[in-house]
Design an enzyme around this catalytic site. Structure first.
Site, PDB file in Angstrom:
ATOM      1  N   GLU A   1       6.329 -11.838 -25.827  1.00 32.89           N
ATOM      2  CA  GLU A   1       5.413 -10.716 -25.551  1.00 32.89           C
ATOM      3  C   GLU A   1       6.154  -9.400 -25.284  1.00 32.89           C
ATOM      4  O   GLU A   1       5.551  -8.344 -25.421  1.00 32.89           O
ATOM      5  CB  GLU A   1       4.451 -11.031 -24.420  1.00 32.89           C
TER       6      GLU A   1
ATOM      7  N   LYS B   1       7.156 -15.073 -22.211  1.00 32.30           N
ATOM      8  CA  LYS B   1       7.853 -13.859 -21.769  1.00 32.30           C
ATOM      9  C   LYS B   1       8.625 -13.235 -22.932  1.00 32.30           C
ATOM     10  O   LYS B   1       8.552 -12.049 -23.205  1.00 32.30           O
ATOM     11  CB  LYS B   1       8.817 -14.185 -20.622  1.00 32.30           C
TER      12      LYS B   1
ATOM     13  N   ARG C   1       1.543   1.869  -5.849  1.00 31.51           N
ATOM     14  CA  ARG C   1       1.761   0.832  -4.818  1.00 31.51           C
ATOM     15  C   ARG C   1       0.465   0.123  -4.431  1.00 31.51           C
ATOM     16  O   ARG C   1       0.492  -0.921  -3.768  1.00 31.51           O
ATOM     17  CB  ARG C   1       2.367   1.454  -3.562  1.00 31.51           C
TER      18      ARG C   1
ATOM     19  N   HIS D   1       8.563 -34.739 -32.889  1.00 30.74           N
ATOM     20  CA  HIS D   1       7.325 -34.919 -33.672  1.00 30.74           C
ATOM     21  C   HIS D   1       7.005 -33.678 -34.482  1.00 30.74           C
ATOM     22  O   HIS D   1       5.851 -33.291 -34.611  1.00 30.74           O
ATOM     23  CB  HIS D   1       6.183 -35.253 -32.702  1.00 30.74           C
TER      24      HIS D   1
ATOM     25  N   ASN E   1       0.494  -0.516   6.137  1.00 29.76           N
ATOM     26  CA  ASN E   1       0.909  -1.271   4.957  1.00 29.76           C
ATOM     27  C   ASN E   1       1.518  -2.564   5.480  1.00 29.76           C
ATOM     28  O   ASN E   1       2.503  -2.530   6.211  1.00 29.76           O
ATOM     29  CB  ASN E   1       1.942  -0.477   4.151  1.00 29.76           C
ATOM     30  N   GLY E   2       0.902  -3.707   5.152  1.00 29.50           N
ATOM     31  CA  GLY E   2       1.458  -4.987   5.613  1.00 29.50           C
ATOM     32  C   GLY E   2       0.343  -5.941   6.003  1.00 29.50           C
ATOM     33  O   GLY E   2      -0.802  -5.776   5.605  1.00 29.50           O
TER      34      GLY E   2
ATOM     35  N   TRP F   1      -3.736  -1.612  -1.190  1.00 22.77           N
ATOM     36  CA  TRP F   1      -3.699  -2.856  -1.952  1.00 22.77           C
ATOM     37  C   TRP F   1      -4.237  -3.902  -0.969  1.00 22.77           C
ATOM     38  O   TRP F   1      -3.529  -4.336  -0.060  1.00 22.77           O
ATOM     39  CB  TRP F   1      -2.276  -3.186  -2.399  1.00 22.77           C
TER      40      TRP F   1
ATOM     41  N   CYS G   1       0.854  -1.182   0.000  1.00 21.84           N
ATOM     42  CA  CYS G   1       0.000   0.000   0.000  1.00 21.84           C
ATOM     43  C   CYS G   1       0.893   1.235   0.000  1.00 21.84           C
ATOM     44  O   CYS G   1       2.090   1.148   0.215  1.00 21.84           O
ATOM     45  CB  CYS G   1      -0.867   0.030   1.263  1.00 21.84           C
TER      46      CYS G   1
ATOM     47  N   GLU H   1       6.229 -20.781 -20.408  1.00 22.64           N
ATOM     48  CA  GLU H   1       6.268 -19.446 -19.791  1.00 22.64           C
ATOM     49  C   GLU H   1       7.471 -18.654 -20.273  1.00 22.64           C
ATOM     50  O   GLU H   1       7.367 -17.460 -20.574  1.00 22.64           O
ATOM     51  CB  GLU H   1       6.251 -19.568 -18.271  1.00 22.64           C
TER      52      GLU H   1
ATOM     53  N   LYS I   1      -2.540  -5.123 -19.451  1.00 27.60           N
ATOM     54  CA  LYS I   1      -2.228  -5.866 -18.227  1.00 27.60           C
ATOM     55  C   LYS I   1      -3.357  -6.816 -17.861  1.00 27.60           C
ATOM     56  O   LYS I   1      -3.128  -7.893 -17.357  1.00 27.60           O
ATOM     57  CB  LYS I   1      -1.959  -4.898 -17.067  1.00 27.60           C
TER      58      LYS I   1
HETATM   59  C1  AGP Z   1       1.389 -12.674 -19.027  1.00 24.66           C
HETATM   60  O1  AGP Z   1       2.703 -12.142 -19.096  1.00 24.66           O
HETATM   61  C2  AGP Z   1       0.423 -11.921 -19.908  1.00 24.66           C
HETATM   62  N1  AGP Z   1       0.417 -10.549 -19.584  1.00 24.66           N
HETATM   63  C3  AGP Z   1      -0.961 -12.554 -19.979  1.00 24.66           C
HETATM   64  O2  AGP Z   1      -0.794 -13.802 -20.607  1.00 24.66           O
HETATM   65  C4  AGP Z   1      -1.695 -12.797 -18.636  1.00 24.66           C
HETATM   66  O3  AGP Z   1      -1.028 -13.817 -17.912  1.00 24.66           O
HETATM   67  C5  AGP Z   1      -3.116 -13.279 -18.963  1.00 24.66           C
HETATM   68  O4  AGP Z   1      -3.796 -12.242 -19.632  1.00 24.66           O
HETATM   69  C6  AGP Z   1      -3.914 -13.702 -17.710  1.00 24.66           C
HETATM   70  O5  AGP Z   1      -4.052 -12.616 -16.858  1.00 24.66           O
HETATM   71  P1  AGP Z   1      -4.632 -12.889 -15.382  1.00 24.66           P
HETATM   72  O6  AGP Z   1      -3.653 -13.768 -14.680  1.00 24.66           O
HETATM   73  O7  AGP Z   1      -4.752 -11.524 -14.763  1.00 24.66           O
HETATM   74  O8  AGP Z   1      -5.974 -13.561 -15.517  1.00 24.66           O
END
Ligand code: AGP
Length: 610
Positions: A490, A487, A27, A506, A100-101, A74, A2, A483, A605
């Site tokens: 994207e 990363k 934050r 395959h 905060n905590g 938060w 927070c 993953e 996001k």
């Molecule tokens: C991950 O780096 C991406 N930004 C994206 O795949 C994200 O994980 C996905 O949109 C799911 O988001 P969420 O975990 O908030 O549901």
């Protein structure tokens, strides 16, 4: 995490508090509030929503007060509502406190206060602390002492500010596990979570350390330890820009969040690992304990990075608890008219808690009779509210679009869930203790894995012009490969694919040539020899091998052009350690290619649309 700010001086405090909250909003941003001492009384204004909403509510309000505290939340305990927003008063309304905590033993303290007749307005652990300090204040009649005595009995993490209508010329502050910094002005003092809220007023700062408590007046401060020893504090000169401070000195939120992972994982595990019993304690699942004991199938549904951690969760829960698990892309699950049995459990995993496909998937499962649970980061988010129960991962706000600390915290929470369900279903205590102990060792192991940054930069220098990458792993490192590929693609826009290492034969092996960098996640586990065979297959076709290997593995050196070494861990938690160099690889590759790390093109996001 927070944002907190306090002011005492000769200027009107409200505008200073509101500006500070705007600077601290990164934050935490689900609810905000301020408390002022006005005409000898505590005046509190607070509400769910962003700082701007509180700002507009107060736009015609001008207060003569020159002392106050402000908070942007938060949420950790209690959804983001007006009542749960900080500041919180004590029983008599004499003090106002912001925090905060996480107070771990707040239930124990609450029981004692209820027995003394206290009544509470919120669901927060913070309000309990405010009442506790208030009850001691009535006896000591000194806020500094009352706060110090209360904190000797508190377990958990805190950064707190407190004001009292009976002592109008001081702010009391204390920290343990959450940051606090004092800004020293001319006949005025500021105190905040970090210097972003101070830098426009002063560059003279005093950093509080864990276990310290301070009484601040407009031109001086007294610092003590919680155990009542007076200490001298040094005044430092800030030499960072506002932008740098907001990111704690890192160039990007993503890099900050990568390096936060030892702390964010500690917070995810805090109070939840029962080492002696070889078990886990998850308060958010207690009310569905019987359901979990009797379910014959868990369906995990999610998107993106959360889907990758879900795949790891499948391995963990099946191997530790023997419960059949299916992992489904939420976007597919919601439309394929899935067969749902009445005692199925649907488990939604989501950092934001707002992903449209995931919300739709749980609604579909609930419509068909399943019970929906959540593993969520954002407290009080839609998914948190639409599920019957769940586990918050407590990773703190994740600002960078590319998810990093949420992934490792999600996998850790799956470790806790697997341990909890396993011990309900016959997992032996000695195995449980091994798993519990390994969970607690992970933050330090992440710290060691983070030391691979220099090797990663060499790899970036070698492959920054590549158009394709392959990531290969087996077992729980297949999701790690997925993953790592996500990363990279994207944020650096390089085409990258993750595959089970054996699956390469395959089809994808046709892609291998001397331009193709292939990242192998190759820990010394039961599948190591199999992965080594796959490495040979790639070498035989001229592929360039990058290996993520254990510290003590030197066998692999002969076959890999680049080796990044990370600590060993149990296979369940391999993704938590092995993903660290891959997060760094994506980050530095994006920098080398001048990409926008925190806001990559075309991405958001939280994908709140289909
Ligand atoms: C991950 O780096 C991406 N930004 C994206 O795949 C994200 O994980 C996905 O949109 C799911 O988001 P969420 O975990 O908030 O549901």
């Amino acid at each position: 995490m927070c944002g907190i700010i306090g002011y005492i001086g000769f200027k009107q405090s409200l505008p200073i508090l509101m500006e500070g909250l705007r600077r601290l909003e990164y934050r935490g941003y689900d609810s905000t509030g301020v408390a002022l001492i006005e005409n000898g009384k505590i005046v509190v204004s607070k509400k769910a929503g962003k700082v701007s909403e509180l700002q507009s509510e107060l736009k015609n309000y001008s207060s003569p007060s020159t002392i106050g505290i402000g908070h942007t939340r938060w949420a950790t305990h209690g959804a983001p509502t007006d009542a749960n927003a900080h500041p919180h008063k004590d029983q008599n309304g004499t003090i106002a406190l912001i925090h905060n905590g996480i107070i771990e033993n707040y239930q124990t303290i609450k029981k004692k206060l209820l027995a003394e007749g206290h009544t509470f307005q919120s669901e927060t652990d913070t309000e309990i602390l405010s009442h506790f300090i208030g009850s001691l204040y009535e006896k000591t009649n000194d806020l500094f002492t009352a706060t110090r005595l209360a904190l000797t009995e508190v377990e958990g993490a805190y950064a707190i500010l407190i004001i009292s209508s009976k002592e109008k010329d001081k702010i009391i502050a204390a920290r343990k596990g959450s940051p606090l910094v004092i800004g020293v002005g001319e006949n005025e003092m500021f105190i905040a979570s970090d210097a972003t809220a101070l830098i426009s007023h002063t560059k003279k700062v005093v950093y509080l350390e864990d276990g310290e408590i301070v009484q601040i007046s407009n031109n001086s401060f007294i610092t003590k330890t919680i155990t009542d020893e007076e200490i001298e504090k040094q005044v430092h000169e800030l030499d960072l820009s506002f932008e740098q401070i907001e990111k704690s000195g890192y160039d990007h939120f993503m890099l900050k969040e990568i390096y936060e992972q030892p702390d964010s994982l500690t917070n995810s595990l805090r109070g939840r690992v029962l080492l002696e019993e070889g078990d886990a304690k998850l308060g958010g699942l207690e009310q569905v304990s019987d359901l979990l004991k009797n379910t014959n199938r868990i369906i995990i549904t999610s998107c993106g990075t959360s889907w990758h951690s879900s795949l790891v969760g499948e391995y963990i829960i099946e191997q530790l608890a023997g419960i059949p698990v299916e992992v489904e892309y939420a976007s597919e699950f919601r439309y394929r008219d899935p067969v749902i049995n009445k005692n199925d459990v649907i488990l939604a995993v989501s950092q934001s808690g707002e992903t449209a496909d995931t919300i739709a998937a749980i609604r579909e499962a609930k419509r068909k009779g399943a019970t929906a649970l959540g593993i969520v980061n954002a407290v009080g988010s839609s998914i948190a509210r639409e599920t019957a129960a769940g586990v918050y991962i407590h990773a703190g706000p994740e600002i960078g679009v590319a998810s990093t600390k949420a992934f490792t915290s999600q996998v850790a929470v799956f470790g806790l869930i697997g341990l909890l369900l396993g011990r309900q279903r016959g997992l032996q205590i000695d195995k449980g203790r091994i798993i519990a102990s390994e969970l607690l060792s992970l933050p330090d192991k992440i710290k060691k894995a983070l030391q691979s940054a220099d090797e990663v930069k060499q790899i970036v220098n070698e492959f920054k012009d590549s158009s394709h990458f392959l990531f290969l792993g087996r077992g729980t490192n297949f999701p790690t490969a997925l993953e790592g590929a996500l990363k990279l693609k994207e944020i650096s826009y390089i085409h990258a694919e993750g595959y089970p290492a054996a699956e390469m034969k395959h089809g994808p092996i046709a892609l291998i040539d001397n331009k193709m960098p292939v990242v192998f996640i190759a820990p010394k586990d039961m599948l190591y020899e199999k992965v080594m065979s796959n490495i040979q297959e790639v070498r035989a076709r001229g592929g360039r091998i990058i290996a993520i290997a254990n510290e003590d593995d030197h066998e692999i050196d002969e076959f890999a052009e680049f080796v990044i070494r990370v600590p060993r861990t149990l296979s369940y938690f391999g993704p938590i350690i092995n993903i660290i160099p891959l997060q760094l690889l994506a980050y530095y590759m994006a920098l080398a290619r001048n990409c926008n790390v925190d806001q990559p093109r075309n991405l958001a996001k939280s994908v709140t649309v289909e």
